[in-house]
Each structure stands twice: as C-alpha cells, then as structure tokens.
Design a protein around this motif. Structure first.
Motif, short mmCIF file in Angstrom:
data_model
loop_
_atom_site.label_atom_id
_atom_site.label_comp_id
_atom_site.label_asym_id
_atom_site.label_seq_id
_atom_site.Cartn_x
_atom_site.Cartn_y
_atom_site.Cartn_z
N GLY A 214 68.37 63.34 16.64
CA GLY A 214 67.49 62.92 17.73
C GLY A 214 66.11 63.49 17.50
O GLY A 214 65.89 64.70 17.64
N SER A 215 65.16 62.66 17.12
CA SER A 215 63.84 63.13 16.73
C SER A 215 62.85 63.07 17.89
O SER A 215 62.88 62.15 18.71
N TYR A 216 61.96 64.05 17.92
CA TYR A 216 60.83 64.00 18.85
C TYR A 216 59.82 62.97 18.36
O TYR A 216 59.69 62.75 17.14
N ALA A 217 59.11 62.37 19.27
CA ALA A 217 58.07 61.41 18.90
C ALA A 217 57.00 62.11 18.06
O ALA A 217 56.64 63.26 18.32
N LEU A 218 56.51 61.41 17.07
CA LEU A 218 55.47 61.96 16.19
C LEU A 218 54.28 62.45 17.01
O LEU A 218 53.74 63.53 16.76
N ASP A 249 65.65 57.88 13.06
CA ASP A 249 66.21 57.26 14.26
C ASP A 249 65.15 56.63 15.15
O ASP A 249 65.47 55.91 16.10
N ILE A 250 63.86 56.86 14.86
CA ILE A 250 62.78 56.32 15.71
C ILE A 250 61.74 55.53 14.93
O ILE A 250 60.64 55.28 15.41
N GLY A 251 62.07 55.17 13.69
CA GLY A 251 61.19 54.30 12.93
C GLY A 251 60.01 54.97 12.26
O GLY A 251 58.99 54.31 11.98
N THR A 252 60.11 56.24 11.97
CA THR A 252 59.05 56.93 11.23
C THR A 252 59.70 57.83 10.19
O THR A 252 60.91 57.72 9.94
#
Length: 610
Positions: A214-218, A249-252
């Motif tokens: 689960g990644s934090y937003a860039l 998981d968030i496209g980056t």
C-alpha cells in the motif's frame, strides 16, 4: 447496557456539560479570570481520570518503519498533553511497539508485556506482533493497536488507563504523513513510502502483519520532504518493506518518486538515504537508481537482502529471484556508482539447506566482501510455511553462523580510506565505548598511560557519502553540518578521523531545539510552553487545550468524524474488550475534555503553590 457503561462515561459527560453550560468558551486561550469563577463548579464535577495527565513510556523494536511509527505515536501523545518518560519506573502506562521478524525481538517484547502486567501497569501493544497474531498467548488482556491505527494511539491509551481493553486492529487507509511527530534523532526524518510488500516469503511473518503493498501518493511524500526540510532536518531516510516495489499499486514507481524528491531538496544541508529493496523489483530500475545514488544529495548506500547464495534455498524461501539476478544488481551498482556501499542479509541454516548450499553462500560473500552483512540464524515463525519444514539440528545452524561470521570479520572494507580526506555528514549521535589504546599518544588523550591501557571515549558520529560510519573527537557544534575529515584509523565497523574544516553548515531554515519538540507535520509549529496567561508556569495540558483551539491536528481526524461508540465496561475490578471497526479517527469529546482538564490542572497547580 445502561448509559453509565458508554465509552464516554456519565461522569465525563456531566463534567463536559457542566463546563459548556457554565459559559466557559473552549478556544485557544482560556481567560484567566474565568478560572476563579468556575473553580467551585469544576471541583464538584471533576472526574477521577484526567485525559492526558499520565506519564507514558514507549519502547520500540524493529525496523526504521517501526521507529517512524513510534515517532508519530509519541508526537500525538505529547501534543495531547501526555508526558513521555525515558525510564520504565517513571511511567503510569507503557506503549510497546513490536517486531515479528525474529524470535528474540518478539521474546523481548513479550517479556516486557509480562513485566508490565505483573506490576499492574496498563499496557498498549502496537506494531507487527499483535497485527499478525492477535490470539498470541499473553496478549489476551492487553490493548492492541494495529499498524494502520497508530493515529488513534491517544484513544487507545486513554481507554487502557481507565481499565478498558481495546482492540484496534482493522486495516484502514494509511495514517497521514503530516501527523504530529517527535523524532528520535531530531536531525533525521524517517518517511515511510508504503506498507506491506508484494512478496510471499515462506519464513517471513511481516506480510501477515503489514499486508499487501500500500503506497503513499507521490505528492504526499514530496510534500512531507518539503516540510521536514523547512523544519531543519539534515537527513531524510526513505523507509519501506521493499523500496523497489513502491508505487506499483498506484500507477507510479520508485524512479519517478526519487527524481521528484531530489527536485525539492535544498541546495545543501540535507542528505537522502534510500531504504531497503529486494532484488526482483529493483532490476528494472537500475539505471535510475544508479543515477540517484550518484547524486551529491544522496548517500551512495543501498540495502539489498540476498538471504542465501543457493538458488535451491532461495526457491524454498520463495524469494522470487536467483543468485544470478542478485549478482546483476550488485555488479551494476558497483560499476556505475563510485564507492557505493551495498548491505545485505543472510539467513544461516534454513530448513533443508545442505552443506553444498551453504558453501555457495560463503562463496558469494567471499566474492563481494560487502562491508555490511546482517547474519541471522533461522528462526521458525509460527504460522509461516517455513515453520512446518524440517529444521536442521541446532548445532549445524550455529556452526554455519559462526563460519560466515568468521569470513565476514576477515574483510577489510574500510582500510582504503585511511589517509584520505573525505566529506562527512554529522547528526546528533554520540558514540561512547571503551577499548585498548593502540599507542602511548592515544592513551595520553584519555589522561595518560601506555599502549594497551583501557581508554574510554566519547566521539561524534557522522557518515561518508557511502554511509561509512566515521568517529571524530566529540564536538557539539558538528550535528547537522558537513565537514572535511582526515581518516587516520580503520576499524571493522567504522573509521576514525579528525575534522579539518567545515564544508557546509547545517540546514538552519528552522532550528530544532531538542528532542522534546513536536513537529505538527506542517513545518510551521513546534510544541512550546511559554510562560503567559496561566500563572507562573503554563502546563502541557494547558498547551494542549490551546493547541486544540488553534489547530485540528492534535485531536481531530482529517474529516472531523467522531469515533463510533461501542459499549464497553469500565470497572476497577474487571475490564471488557472493545473490538474496533477501525473506520473512524479519534476525536469524540477530546477538545472539550482537554480544555476542561487544563483548567483543573491549573487550579491544582495554583493550590499547591499556595
């Protein structure tokens, strides 16, 4: 259940209602003239428990991610008014942040749980152990705080000291990065990039605790970097269970994040350290990782656990890469990042590891002679596939660990630095140790003597661009600065030198006064206790009340939602367990109660002064 058993018990509700009906306005300042007017009313209605009035001891086990979680919990507790203490004996309640990676760390954690209960102390357990195994023997009657619930530590502590047992283990969105925080090292900010991972190693229990990636937003991470640079940190550590997997998981991806972070770092005064990454997810990013590690604002250091030098063992571990792929990563970095330090981990004695398998591990380590190798014996973690595998005899496991350690101790990774003049970045760490003097000159620096005498030393600690540890004579002006150091001696795990000149001053955008400062996450405030408006001394409870009036960060969720009330029994003789849904953030009646508590504390303080 009757109204008297609600989580906001009747006594507290009556108390808050009394304060509200009396005309006292809950705001950032409470007029001192109102204190005398409300004194008699407050004394009649004051509850036996005052939120935020206890002393808390917090103990952390495990990785830098856990350290960051504890820093956030301490920041939240301090911002609310709790006093953090450094000694167990001084505390009214313990908060224990656990690690489930190895048996020894979990055993040490459980020993403290048992000790707290034997002394009748309220205890809140947090971290990976309760998250991964809530039914663990010994945790039946203690409060539990899950890894994504750290922003509710105030609620957990409040309920626990009142005799309740709460279970806040439900997974929810990641805690915000801009929560109040007290850094263990005031010059080092640890920023978690994500939680969880994409792997499924057969020996590891961390996945059971922290779950899938689960990644934090860039943008959230970059904003946090800006904020802490303004607060005056000199190092930023990026922490994750697997840095290379960030953003999948968030496209980056990690490359985009690192480039974005470098763009906002100040011209000087702040260094970036990239966290641990497993081989599979860093392979495709090798060019950009090398580019980043060469950057003058980034330490040329990367932790890449290999765990074994045998493909057969790696397959049994389900590591999802081969020894050849680890070699590809190591060879590329060594060829493209001058002086890079690669750290790794090895597990000795994995189930069914043959002597031939272990020989391959020894050969791999002998080939690279890495300066940092974390050597562990295999420990079966309950609930993992490896725990069901046939274990090797203990004497074989220990023998392999000793053999690898002997090999590692024969390396001389820092000898080439002797005689060189290198840039060194210093933080507040101080090394204190005793060893034998190598010559009479060195012995004389500690009060006389000859070679071979024991000498005690305190030294300032810094790191080179490759993150090699450097010790120099103690100098309290060094933290936060970059200095040119002449290396005069090489030890197994560090080098020693003397400072020649300053290369760059510390990041002084905002000075960090001491480890009691509380960052509010916005780079705009430190928790301070000026003398004004509250008699001779403004208390921390009063400061917390003022904070509630001026900022919602201390005790409000981002959306202002209150916690759903679930019935619980509050009794001095027995406690009940509250299994929390985890969907709310702590707020409830906190602002009103903190303000009311502030008045009571001030009154009691004045009565003592009289």
């Amino acid at each position: 259940m009757g109204h008297e058993n609600d989580i906001e018990d009747l006594e507290v509700e009556e108390y808050v209602q009394n304060i509200a009906s009396s005309g006292v306005k809950i705001q950032s300042r409470i007029a001192s003239s109102k204190i005398a007017e409300e004194k008699s009313s407050i004394e009649k209605k004051s509850p036996s428990y005052l939120p935020g009035s206890q002393r808390v001891w917090l103990k952390t086990y495990g990785c830098s991610h856990n350290v960051s979680d504890s820093e956030y919990m301490e920041g939240l507790l301090k911002a609310y008014g709790y006093e953090m203490v450094t000694e167990q004996k001084d505390a009214d309640v313990w908060v224990l942040n656990s690690c489930t990676v190895k048996d020894p760390s979990q055993a040490a954690f459980m020993h403290l749980v048992t000790k707290a209960k034997s002394q009748g102390l309220p205890v809140v357990v947090a971290g990976c152990v309760p998250q991964a195994d809530r039914t663990l023997s010994g945790l039946e009657d203690v409060s539990m705080l899950g890894i994504s619930q750290i922003d509710r530590v105030v609620e957990a502590v409040e309920q626990t000291v009142q005799g309740n047992t709460v279970r806040m283990l439900a997974k929810k969105e990641l805690p915000r990065l801009d929560l109040p925080k007290v850094r263990k090292n005031p010059l080092v900010e640890i920023i978690p990039l994500s939680t969880g991972c994409l792997g499924n190693c057969t020996y590891c229990k961390t996945r059971q605790a922290r779950g899938k990636l689960g990644s934090y937003a860039l943008e959230a991470i970059v904003d946090r970097v800006r904020e802490v640079c303004e607060e005056g940190v000199s190092e930023i550590w990026l922490s994750s269970e697997d840095t290379g997997a960030y953003g999948r998981d968030i496209g980056t991806d990690i490359g985009k994040l690192l480039r974005a972070i470098i763009e906002v770092l100040p011209a000087e005064g702040v260094m970036l350290r990239v966290g641990m990454t497993n081989p599979p997810f860093i392979l495709e990013h090798l060019p950009v990782i090398s580019e980043v590690l060469r950057h003058p604002k980034v330490f040329s250091f990367l932790h890449i656990p290999v765990q074994a030098g045998s493909d057969r063992v790696l397959t049994a571990m389900n590591r999802e890469y081969t020894v050849a792929e680890f070699r590809t990563v190591a060879d590329y970095l060594l060829a493209n990042v001058p002086g890079v330090t690669i750290a790794t981990d090895i597990i000795c004695g994995f189930p069914n590891e043959t002597e031939a398998d272990f020989d391959e591990t020894l050969a791999l380590m002998a080939h690279y002679q890495l300066p940092v190798v974390n050597i562990s014996q295999f420990y079966p973690r309950p609930g993992t596939p490896a725990a069901k595998m046939r274990r090797l005899p203990t004497d074989i496991v220990k023998d392999r660990s000793r053999r690898l350690t002997r090999l590692f101790e024969g390396f001389d990774p820092h000898g080439s630095l002797v005689g060189q003049k290198v840039a060194v970045w210093f933080d507040v760490e101080v090394s204190e140790f005793t060893r034998l003097a190598e010559d009479t000159d060195e012995a004389s620096t500690s009060g006389g003597g000859v070679a071979g005498d024991k000498i005690a030393k305190k030294q300032s600690v810094g790191h080179t661009k490759a993150y090699t540890k450097v010790l120099v004579p103690l100098d309290e002006s060094l933290p936060g600065s970059c200095q040119l150091v002449h290396i005069i001696r090489s030890q197994r795990f560090h080098v020693e030198g003397v400072v020649l000149q300053q290369l760059s001053p510390r990041n002084v955008n905002k000075s960090i006064r001491n480890d009691r400062d509380v960052s509010d996450g916005g780079g705009s405030r430190k928790q301070s206790l000026p003398v004004a408006k509250y008699g001779k001394e403004k208390t921390e409870a009063a400061a917390a009340a003022e904070c509630c009036g001026s900022s919602s960060t201390c005790c409000m969720s981002s959306n202002g939602a209150s916690v759903a009330g679930t019935s619980t029994t509050n009794s001095s003789d027995s406690s009940s367990t509250r299994e929390d849904s985890g969907n709310g953030s702590y707020v409830g009646w906190s602002c009103a109660v903190v303000a009311a508590a502030a008045i009571v504390v001030v009154i009691l303080s004045r009565r003592r002064l009289q």
